[in-house]
Write a protein that holds these residues in place. Structure first.
Motif, PDB file in Angstrom:
ATOM      1  N   PHE A   1     -41.267 -20.934  43.100  1.00 14.62           N
ATOM      2  CA  PHE A   1     -41.807 -20.915  44.452  1.00 14.62           C
ATOM      3  C   PHE A   1     -43.108 -20.116  44.508  1.00 14.62           C
ATOM      4  O   PHE A   1     -44.078 -20.545  45.132  1.00 14.62           O
ATOM      5  CB  PHE A   1     -40.788 -20.335  45.433  1.00 14.62           C
ATOM      6  N   LYS A   2     -43.147 -18.970  43.846  1.00 16.18           N
ATOM      7  CA  LYS A   2     -44.367 -18.152  43.828  1.00 16.18           C
ATOM      8  C   LYS A   2     -45.520 -18.913  43.182  1.00 16.18           C
ATOM      9  O   LYS A   2     -46.642 -18.902  43.677  1.00 16.18           O
ATOM     10  CB  LYS A   2     -44.127 -16.835  43.087  1.00 16.18           C
ATOM     11  N   MET A   3     -45.232 -19.574  42.061  1.00 15.86           N
ATOM     12  CA  MET A   3     -46.277 -20.328  41.372  1.00 15.86           C
ATOM     13  C   MET A   3     -46.764 -21.491  42.230  1.00 15.86           C
ATOM     14  O   MET A   3     -47.965 -21.696  42.393  1.00 15.86           O
ATOM     15  CB  MET A   3     -45.800 -20.836  40.025  1.00 15.86           C
ATOM     16  N   PHE A   4     -45.820 -22.251  42.798  1.00  9.14           N
ATOM     17  CA  PHE A   4     -46.205 -23.404  43.602  1.00  9.14           C
ATOM     18  C   PHE A   4     -46.973 -22.987  44.849  1.00  9.14           C
ATOM     19  O   PHE A   4     -47.966 -23.611  45.216  1.00  9.14           O
ATOM     20  CB  PHE A   4     -44.972 -24.229  43.979  1.00  9.14           C
ATOM     21  N   SER A   5     -46.545 -21.911  45.497  1.00  9.41           N
ATOM     22  CA  SER A   5     -47.257 -21.461  46.697  1.00  9.41           C
ATOM     23  C   SER A   5     -48.673 -21.026  46.364  1.00  9.41           C
ATOM     24  O   SER A   5     -49.609 -21.301  47.117  1.00  9.41           O
ATOM     25  CB  SER A   5     -46.488 -20.336  47.402  1.00  9.41           C
ATOM     26  N   LEU A   6     -48.860 -20.384  45.215  1.00  7.59           N
ATOM     27  CA  LEU A   6     -50.203 -19.985  44.792  1.00  7.59           C
ATOM     28  C   LEU A   6     -51.065 -21.201  44.495  1.00  7.59           C
ATOM     29  O   LEU A   6     -52.219 -21.285  44.938  1.00  7.59           O
ATOM     30  CB  LEU A   6     -50.114 -19.076  43.555  1.00  7.59           C
ATOM     31  N   LEU A   7     -50.521 -22.171  43.761  1.00  8.63           N
ATOM     32  CA  LEU A   7     -51.281 -23.383  43.429  1.00  8.63           C
ATOM     33  C   LEU A   7     -51.634 -24.167  44.690  1.00  8.63           C
ATOM     34  O   LEU A   7     -52.752 -24.662  44.826  1.00  8.63           O
ATOM     35  CB  LEU A   7     -50.489 -24.269  42.472  1.00  8.63           C
TER      36      LEU A   7
ATOM     37  N   VAL B   1     -56.257 -22.100  39.110  1.00  8.41           N
ATOM     38  CA  VAL B   1     -55.754 -20.732  39.168  1.00  8.41           C
ATOM     39  C   VAL B   1     -55.544 -20.268  37.731  1.00  8.41           C
ATOM     40  O   VAL B   1     -54.844 -20.919  36.960  1.00  8.41           O
ATOM     41  CB  VAL B   1     -54.422 -20.655  39.945  1.00  8.41           C
ATOM     42  N   SER B   2     -56.147 -19.147  37.379  1.00  7.65           N
ATOM     43  CA  SER B   2     -56.063 -18.652  36.004  1.00  7.65           C
ATOM     44  C   SER B   2     -54.671 -18.120  35.684  1.00  7.65           C
ATOM     45  O   SER B   2     -53.904 -17.749  36.579  1.00  7.65           O
ATOM     46  CB  SER B   2     -57.092 -17.538  35.790  1.00  7.65           C
ATOM     47  N   GLY B   3     -54.376 -18.061  34.408  1.00  4.12           N
ATOM     48  CA  GLY B   3     -53.113 -17.486  33.957  1.00  4.12           C
ATOM     49  C   GLY B   3     -52.981 -16.036  34.381  1.00  4.12           C
ATOM     50  O   GLY B   3     -51.885 -15.567  34.692  1.00  4.12           O
ATOM     51  N   HIS B   4     -54.096 -15.315  34.420  1.00  6.84           N
ATOM     52  CA  HIS B   4     -54.082 -13.912  34.840  1.00  6.84           C
ATOM     53  C   HIS B   4     -53.619 -13.790  36.295  1.00  6.84           C
ATOM     54  O   HIS B   4     -52.805 -12.925  36.619  1.00  6.84           O
ATOM     55  CB  HIS B   4     -55.474 -13.291  34.685  1.00  6.84           C
ATOM     56  N   GLU B   5     -54.140 -14.655  37.156  1.00  8.72           N
ATOM     57  CA  GLU B   5     -53.779 -14.611  38.572  1.00  8.72           C
ATOM     58  C   GLU B   5     -52.310 -14.999  38.776  1.00  8.72           C
ATOM     59  O   GLU B   5     -51.612 -14.408  39.604  1.00  8.72           O
ATOM     60  CB  GLU B   5     -54.689 -15.538  39.369  1.00  8.72           C
TER      61      GLU B   5
ATOM     62  N   LYS C   1     -49.158 -12.660  40.358  1.00 12.22           N
ATOM     63  CA  LYS C   1     -48.297 -13.115  41.456  1.00 12.22           C
ATOM     64  C   LYS C   1     -46.815 -13.135  41.056  1.00 12.22           C
ATOM     65  O   LYS C   1     -45.964 -12.676  41.805  1.00 12.22           O
ATOM     66  CB  LYS C   1     -48.741 -14.508  41.909  1.00 12.22           C
ATOM     67  N   ILE C   2     -46.521 -13.654  39.871  1.00 15.78           N
ATOM     68  CA  ILE C   2     -45.128 -13.844  39.472  1.00 15.78           C
ATOM     69  C   ILE C   2     -44.527 -12.595  38.829  1.00 15.78           C
ATOM     70  O   ILE C   2     -43.437 -12.165  39.185  1.00 15.78           O
ATOM     71  CB  ILE C   2     -44.985 -15.032  38.503  1.00 15.78           C
ATOM     72  N   PHE C   3     -45.256 -12.013  37.876  1.00 17.52           N
ATOM     73  CA  PHE C   3     -44.711 -10.920  37.069  1.00 17.52           C
ATOM     74  C   PHE C   3     -45.223  -9.538  37.459  1.00 17.52           C
ATOM     75  O   PHE C   3     -44.791  -8.545  36.902  1.00 17.52           O
ATOM     76  CB  PHE C   3     -45.011 -11.160  35.586  1.00 17.52           C
ATOM     77  N   LYS C   4     -46.178  -9.488  38.367  1.00 12.23           N
ATOM     78  CA  LYS C   4     -46.782  -8.215  38.788  1.00 12.23           C
ATOM     79  C   LYS C   4     -47.331  -7.441  37.584  1.00 12.23           C
ATOM     80  O   LYS C   4     -47.224  -6.228  37.499  1.00 12.23           O
ATOM     81  CB  LYS C   4     -45.774  -7.328  39.525  1.00 12.23           C
TER      82      LYS C   4
END
Length: 110
Positions: free
Chosen positions: A34-40, A48-52, A56-59
């Motif tokens: 959900f966090k990944m999809f909401s960001l995308l 969206v970069s892997g860093h971003e 979001k997901i792993f803090k």
């Protein structure tokens, strides 16, 4: 405010992690998906970069282990969203991940 975000023909609800396509519930996602999809969805049509995504997901900071975890989350996310929505999630090694709605062009295309 209500934990609901709408863009294009997609609506997501943070309270129950549901994804709607039109009026129909497509899937209930895991918190990470959900966090990944909401960001995308929020950044679409930008990559969206892997860093971003890691932030979001792993803090935390990006690492090869987390890159593999992101790939697994994306794989499960695509599978849970089904054929129509799942194939809208794309990746490009140098740019990251993107959600592309039909008819929307990539703005950071290489």
């Amino acid at each position: 405010e209500r934990g609901v975000f709408e863009k294009y023909d997609i609506r997501i609800q943070a309270s129950n992690l549901n994804v709607f396509h039109g009026r129909n519930v497509v899937s209930k996602l895991s918190p990470e998906q959900f966090k990944m999809f909401s960001l995308l969805l929020e950044k679409s049509p930008e990559y969206v970069s892997g860093h971003e995504i890691c932030q979001k997901i792993f803090k935390g900071t990006f690492s090869p282990v987390k890159r593999d975890a992101i790939k697994m989350i994306a794989y499960r996310l695509r599978k849970n969203l089904g054929a129509v929505l799942g194939r809208r999630i794309k990746s490009k090694k140098s740019l990251g991940w993107v959600y592309l709605h039909q008819g929307v062009r990539k703005s950071n295309a290489a």
